[in-house]
Scaffold this motif. Sequence first.
Motif, PDB file in Angstrom:
ATOM      1  N   MET A 123       0.857  -1.188   0.000  1.00 22.03           N
ATOM      2  CA  MET A 123       0.000   0.000   0.000  1.00 22.03           C
ATOM      3  C   MET A 123       0.900   1.247   0.000  1.00 22.03           C
ATOM      4  SD  MET A 123      -2.902   0.649   2.833  1.00 22.03           S
ATOM      5  CE  MET A 123      -3.116   2.240   3.547  1.00 22.03           C
ATOM      6  N   ILE A 124       0.465   2.265  -0.739  1.00 27.07           N
ATOM      7  CA  ILE A 124       1.275   3.496  -0.805  1.00 27.07           C
ATOM      8  C   ILE A 124       0.532   4.612  -0.093  1.00 27.07           C
ATOM      9  CG2 ILE A 124       2.343   5.194  -2.364  1.00 27.07           C
ATOM     10  CD1 ILE A 124       2.355   2.956  -4.528  1.00 27.07           C
ATOM     11  N   VAL A 125       1.246   5.313   0.785  1.00 26.46           N
ATOM     12  CA  VAL A 125       0.663   6.481   1.462  1.00 26.46           C
ATOM     13  C   VAL A 125       1.552   7.668   1.041  1.00 26.46           C
ATOM     14  CG1 VAL A 125      -0.102   7.461   3.650  1.00 26.46           C
ATOM     15  CG2 VAL A 125       0.038   4.975   3.400  1.00 26.46           C
ATOM     16  N   GLU A 126       1.032   8.465   0.119  1.00 27.24           N
ATOM     17  CA  GLU A 126       1.861   9.530  -0.492  1.00 27.24           C
ATOM     18  C   GLU A 126       0.937  10.666  -0.932  1.00 27.24           C
ATOM     19  OE1 GLU A 126       5.473  10.042  -1.616  1.00 27.24           O
ATOM     20  OE2 GLU A 126       4.251  11.881  -1.682  1.00 27.24           O
ATOM     21  N   ASP A 127       1.245  11.887  -0.479  1.00 21.55           N
ATOM     22  CA  ASP A 127       0.323  12.987  -0.816  1.00 21.55           C
ATOM     23  C   ASP A 127       0.602  13.619  -2.184  1.00 21.55           C
ATOM     24  OD1 ASP A 127       2.632  14.146   0.014  1.00 21.55           O
ATOM     25  OD2 ASP A 127       1.684  15.676   1.283  1.00 21.55           O
ATOM     26  N   GLU A 128       1.742  13.310  -2.796  1.00 25.77           N
ATOM     27  CA  GLU A 128       2.025  13.807  -4.148  1.00 25.77           C
ATOM     28  C   GLU A 128       1.555  12.729  -5.126  1.00 25.77           C
ATOM     29  OE1 GLU A 128       3.375  16.573  -5.206  1.00 25.77           O
ATOM     30  OE2 GLU A 128       3.987  17.480  -3.304  1.00 25.77           O
ATOM     31  N   SER A 129       0.443  12.988  -5.847  1.00 23.55           N
ATOM     32  CA  SER A 129      -0.121  11.916  -6.665  1.00 23.55           C
ATOM     33  C   SER A 129       0.810  11.455  -7.784  1.00 23.55           C
ATOM     34  CB  SER A 129      -1.483  12.323  -7.230  1.00 23.55           C
ATOM     35  OG  SER A 129      -1.331  13.491  -8.015  1.00 23.55           O
ATOM     36  N   ILE A 130       1.600  12.394  -8.349  1.00 24.20           N
ATOM     37  CA  ILE A 130       2.505  11.988  -9.443  1.00 24.20           C
ATOM     38  C   ILE A 130       3.579  11.049  -8.918  1.00 24.20           C
ATOM     39  CG2 ILE A 130       4.171  12.837 -11.161  1.00 24.20           C
ATOM     40  CD1 ILE A 130       2.367  15.323 -11.389  1.00 24.20           C
ATOM     41  N   VAL A 131       4.100  11.413  -7.741  1.00 21.40           N
ATOM     42  CA  VAL A 131       5.133  10.547  -7.117  1.00 21.40           C
ATOM     43  C   VAL A 131       4.520   9.171  -6.826  1.00 21.40           C
ATOM     44  CG1 VAL A 131       6.696  10.272  -5.157  1.00 21.40           C
ATOM     45  CG2 VAL A 131       6.300  12.544  -6.109  1.00 21.40           C
ATOM     46  N   ALA A 132       3.274   9.234  -6.335  1.00 18.09           N
ATOM     47  CA  ALA A 132       2.611   7.972  -5.969  1.00 18.09           C
ATOM     48  C   ALA A 132       2.448   7.070  -7.197  1.00 18.09           C
ATOM     49  CB  ALA A 132       1.249   8.271  -5.362  1.00 18.09           C
ATOM     50  N   MET A 133       2.048   7.636  -8.285  1.00 20.03           N
ATOM     51  CA  MET A 133       1.859   6.834  -9.506  1.00 20.03           C
ATOM     52  C   MET A 133       3.185   6.288 -10.014  1.00 20.03           C
ATOM     53  SD  MET A 133      -1.105   9.126 -11.185  1.00 20.03           S
ATOM     54  CE  MET A 133      -0.748   8.805 -12.885  1.00 20.03           C
TER      55      MET A 133
ATOM     56  N   SER B 129      -3.528   9.400   0.402  1.00 17.14           N
ATOM     57  CA  SER B 129      -2.654  10.566   0.542  1.00 17.14           C
ATOM     58  C   SER B 129      -2.564  11.105   1.970  1.00 17.14           C
ATOM     59  CB  SER B 129      -3.147  11.683  -0.408  1.00 17.14           C
ATOM     60  OG  SER B 129      -4.501  11.976  -0.096  1.00 17.14           O
ATOM     61  N   SER B 130      -3.385  10.517   2.914  1.00  7.84           N
ATOM     62  CA  SER B 130      -3.281  11.009   4.302  1.00  7.84           C
ATOM     63  C   SER B 130      -3.211   9.844   5.291  1.00  7.84           C
ATOM     64  CB  SER B 130      -4.501  11.868   4.642  1.00  7.84           C
ATOM     65  OG  SER B 130      -5.635  11.035   4.741  1.00  7.84           O
ATOM     66  N   GLY B 131      -2.733  10.178   6.472  1.00 10.80           N
ATOM     67  CA  GLY B 131      -2.662   9.182   7.532  1.00 10.80           C
ATOM     68  C   GLY B 131      -4.043   8.662   7.924  1.00 10.80           C
ATOM     69  N   GLU B 132      -5.020   9.561   7.981  1.00  9.48           N
ATOM     70  CA  GLU B 132      -6.384   9.184   8.354  1.00  9.48           C
ATOM     71  C   GLU B 132      -6.949   8.157   7.368  1.00  9.48           C
ATOM     72  OE1 GLU B 132      -5.260  12.266   8.242  1.00  9.48           O
ATOM     73  OE2 GLU B 132      -5.549  13.061  10.259  1.00  9.48           O
ATOM     74  N   GLU B 133      -6.754   8.451   6.055  1.00  6.61           N
ATOM     75  CA  GLU B 133      -7.233   7.525   5.005  1.00  6.61           C
ATOM     76  C   GLU B 133      -6.548   6.159   5.148  1.00  6.61           C
ATOM     77  OE1 GLU B 133      -7.938   8.835   0.587  1.00  6.61           O
ATOM     78  OE2 GLU B 133      -6.567  10.265   1.594  1.00  6.61           O
ATOM     79  N   ALA B 134      -5.254   6.253   5.414  1.00  3.09           N
ATOM     80  CA  ALA B 134      -4.498   5.001   5.552  1.00  3.09           C
ATOM     81  C   ALA B 134      -5.088   4.147   6.679  1.00  3.09           C
ATOM     82  CB  ALA B 134      -3.037   5.306   5.815  1.00  3.09           C
ATOM     83  N   LEU B 135      -5.315   4.780   7.825  1.00  4.89           N
ATOM     84  CA  LEU B 135      -5.861   4.051   8.972  1.00  4.89           C
ATOM     85  C   LEU B 135      -7.263   3.506   8.699  1.00  4.89           C
ATOM     86  CD1 LEU B 135      -4.645   6.158  12.037  1.00  4.89           C
ATOM     87  CD2 LEU B 135      -4.251   3.729  11.681  1.00  4.89           C
ATOM     88  N   GLU B 136      -8.032   4.293   7.969  1.00  2.00           N
ATOM     89  CA  GLU B 136      -9.392   3.861   7.632  1.00  2.00           C
ATOM     90  C   GLU B 136      -9.411   2.590   6.800  1.00  2.00           C
ATOM     91  OE1 GLU B 136     -11.839   6.835   5.578  1.00  2.00           O
ATOM     92  OE2 GLU B 136     -11.424   8.122   7.332  1.00  2.00           O
ATOM     93  N   ASN B 137      -8.443   2.476   5.885  1.00  2.00           N
ATOM     94  CA  ASN B 137      -8.487   1.377   4.908  1.00  2.00           C
ATOM     95  C   ASN B 137      -7.610   0.172   5.212  1.00  2.00           C
ATOM     96  OD1 ASN B 137     -10.289   2.430   2.647  1.00  2.00           O
ATOM     97  ND2 ASN B 137      -8.934   4.176   3.042  1.00  2.00           N
ATOM     98  N   VAL B 138      -6.657   0.384   6.109  1.00  2.00           N
ATOM     99  CA  VAL B 138      -5.652  -0.681   6.292  1.00  2.00           C
ATOM    100  C   VAL B 138      -6.265  -2.010   6.760  1.00  2.00           C
ATOM    101  CG1 VAL B 138      -4.958  -0.097   8.657  1.00  2.00           C
ATOM    102  CG2 VAL B 138      -3.297  -1.125   7.131  1.00  2.00           C
ATOM    103  N   GLU B 139      -7.252  -1.928   7.605  1.00  2.04           N
ATOM    104  CA  GLU B 139      -7.838  -3.162   8.138  1.00  2.04           C
ATOM    105  C   GLU B 139      -8.514  -3.980   7.038  1.00  2.04           C
ATOM    106  OE1 GLU B 139     -10.192  -2.661  11.657  1.00  2.04           O
ATOM    107  OE2 GLU B 139     -10.829  -4.758  11.592  1.00  2.04           O
ATOM    108  N   ARG B 140      -9.149  -3.257   6.115  1.00  2.00           N
ATOM    109  CA  ARG B 140      -9.854  -3.932   5.019  1.00  2.00           C
ATOM    110  C   ARG B 140      -8.855  -4.602   4.074  1.00  2.00           C
ATOM    111  NH1 ARG B 140     -11.038  -1.679   0.135  1.00  2.00           N
ATOM    112  NH2 ARG B 140     -10.430   0.381   0.877  1.00  2.00           N
ATOM    113  N   ILE B 141      -7.742  -3.916   3.836  1.00  2.00           N
ATOM    114  CA  ILE B 141      -6.798  -4.407   2.818  1.00  2.00           C
ATOM    115  C   ILE B 141      -5.736  -5.349   3.409  1.00  2.00           C
ATOM    116  CG2 ILE B 141      -4.995  -3.619   1.201  1.00  2.00           C
ATOM    117  CD1 ILE B 141      -6.854  -1.147   0.802  1.00  2.00           C
ATOM    118  N   LEU B 142      -5.294  -5.014   4.591  1.00  2.00           N
ATOM    119  CA  LEU B 142      -4.202  -5.748   5.264  1.00  2.00           C
ATOM    120  C   LEU B 142      -3.050  -6.068   4.297  1.00  2.00           C
ATOM    121  CD1 LEU B 142      -6.074  -8.230   7.656  1.00  2.00           C
ATOM    122  CD2 LEU B 142      -4.861  -6.143   8.275  1.00  2.00           C
ATOM    123  N   PRO B 143      -2.355  -5.049   3.849  1.00  2.00           N
ATOM    124  CA  PRO B 143      -1.257  -5.273   2.900  1.00  2.00           C
ATOM    125  C   PRO B 143      -0.066  -5.949   3.596  1.00  2.00           C
ATOM    126  CG  PRO B 143      -1.272  -2.994   3.612  1.00  2.00           C
ATOM    127  CD  PRO B 143      -2.464  -3.631   4.237  1.00  2.00           C
TER     128      PRO B 143
END
Length: 501
Positions: free
Chosen positions: A7-17, A35-49
């Motif tokens: 999983m990538i947590v990166e606020d610069e979308s070009i860098v992320a791609m 792109s944010s810590g909050e989003e990451a925490l929200e989704n990590v449980e579902r994805i479990l990378p």
Amino acid sequence: MKKNQIMIVEDESIVAMDIERSLKRLGYEVPLIVSSGEEALENVERILPNLILMDIQLKGKMDGIETAGKIQKLYNIPVIFLTAYADEPTLQKAKEAEPYGYILKPFEEVELRTAIEVVLKKHSAFERIQNESAEKLNISEEVFGFFIDIVRDYAIYMLDNDGTIITWNEGAVRIEGYTADEVIGKKIDMIYDYRHREVNNGHEMLRNALNFGRYTEEGWRKRKDEQLFWSTTTVTAIYDKKGNQFGFGVVVHDLTKKKYEEEALQKAIVSRDEFLAIASHELRTPLTILKLQAEIFNEEMKRNYEGVPSKSKVEHLIDITIKQIQKLTFLVEDMLDISRIRVGKFSLHKEKFNLRELIQEVIDRNRQRFIQAKCGLPEFIYNDENNTGIWDKMRIEQVLTNVLNNALVYARGKPIKICLKNDEKGVQISIEDHGIGISQADTKKIFNRFERAIDANEVSGLGLGLYISSQIVEAHKGAMWVESELGKGSTFYVDLPMQTT
Ligand code: ADP
């Protein structure tokens, strides 16, 4: 093989791609880019990378370091930090978050791949070790609990800091006598209170355990039913990993049997030593007399070198010599009997004889000795002329002689009465004297080996005669006992079954 998901947590979308493309080229899957810590925490449980690539500078309130810390705590997913800032405070902060890896932007693909592979390997090894030790811990806790429960020879229980009992094993039930229901939740003083102990109470023991880490003591204690038991108690203060003391472990071993065995052994050693001292004294006395007589005779011979000493002197010497040799023979015979009894080689040689006649013979044979002891000839009463049975004649004579000899010693100058009664079951001999008597406490003791009711300095003797006599009577399936009163006299009884075969 399933691809590792990153999983990538990166606020610069070009860098992320750009990173996503690289990852895919390297054979990884990218299930999500946020792109944010909050989003990451929200989704990590579902994805479990399998791994997260985390930029340190993020949109929103949380930076990458804080987000990584939370994710690791909650999900144990490894994180590699990505950052363009290599300043010392940021690096330091990132390190404190204990990341698995750290890559400075911009980076080469090969750098990214190496960092990812190292982190995935490190993490899986860590997980394996964690799982194994958790498993081991579970097993050992289970086995340990089971083991403590089934131990029956030791009372094992735990107390909290206040001395309240919190566990109680099977051994504790057996040794202390209380069930778990009766003691759990109660204070240690319930079983260690002043009534149950000689010195300390329960709380004193705990205090000692706290001061010294461990405290052991030995002593008599009481079970619930007030029965005494000899115990060793060890109290150990128990600490958690951080060094906080949270309770006490108590192990109690019941050593009552061993204690009694030790005491019996100690008693046996003392009585053996006493016996050896008395025996050597007893054997030395006739030997000294014999030596003295020989010296006197020698002197006499020298003085009368022209002739032998007078006939009366020689007769006197022979008389004394025979008596002392007889005494020595008796002593040695008694000692041999004791060893025969001990090794089980004490056997009876039975024959048919008339007991009344035997008693009469014994009286006649010892006539001189009764007179010397100023007892007069014993009065002999019997209810039947014919007291014929099958016993060991010599051994029965030994019993009679022993009891009569004692009467001559302990009832000197007083009359002796012998009674012989019979019925269809058996015969009873009683020998009554009016001597010093025996205290109630000693009437049983005197039939034991080496036991005497009188000081060796007062009257000599090995304390074996009555023991051997009672063994002889018991070998005939009979019984021997005494009724006595101090200062008034004693009557010894011998019951023998009327054996016909
Ligand atoms: P010993 O006479 O060699 O001491 P015994 O076994 O014959 O050994 O007797 C044991 C003890 O019993 C004696 O030491 C004495 O104290 C006591 N005893 C035995 N017979 C009598 C008796 N008739 N009167 C008083 N005490 C006796």
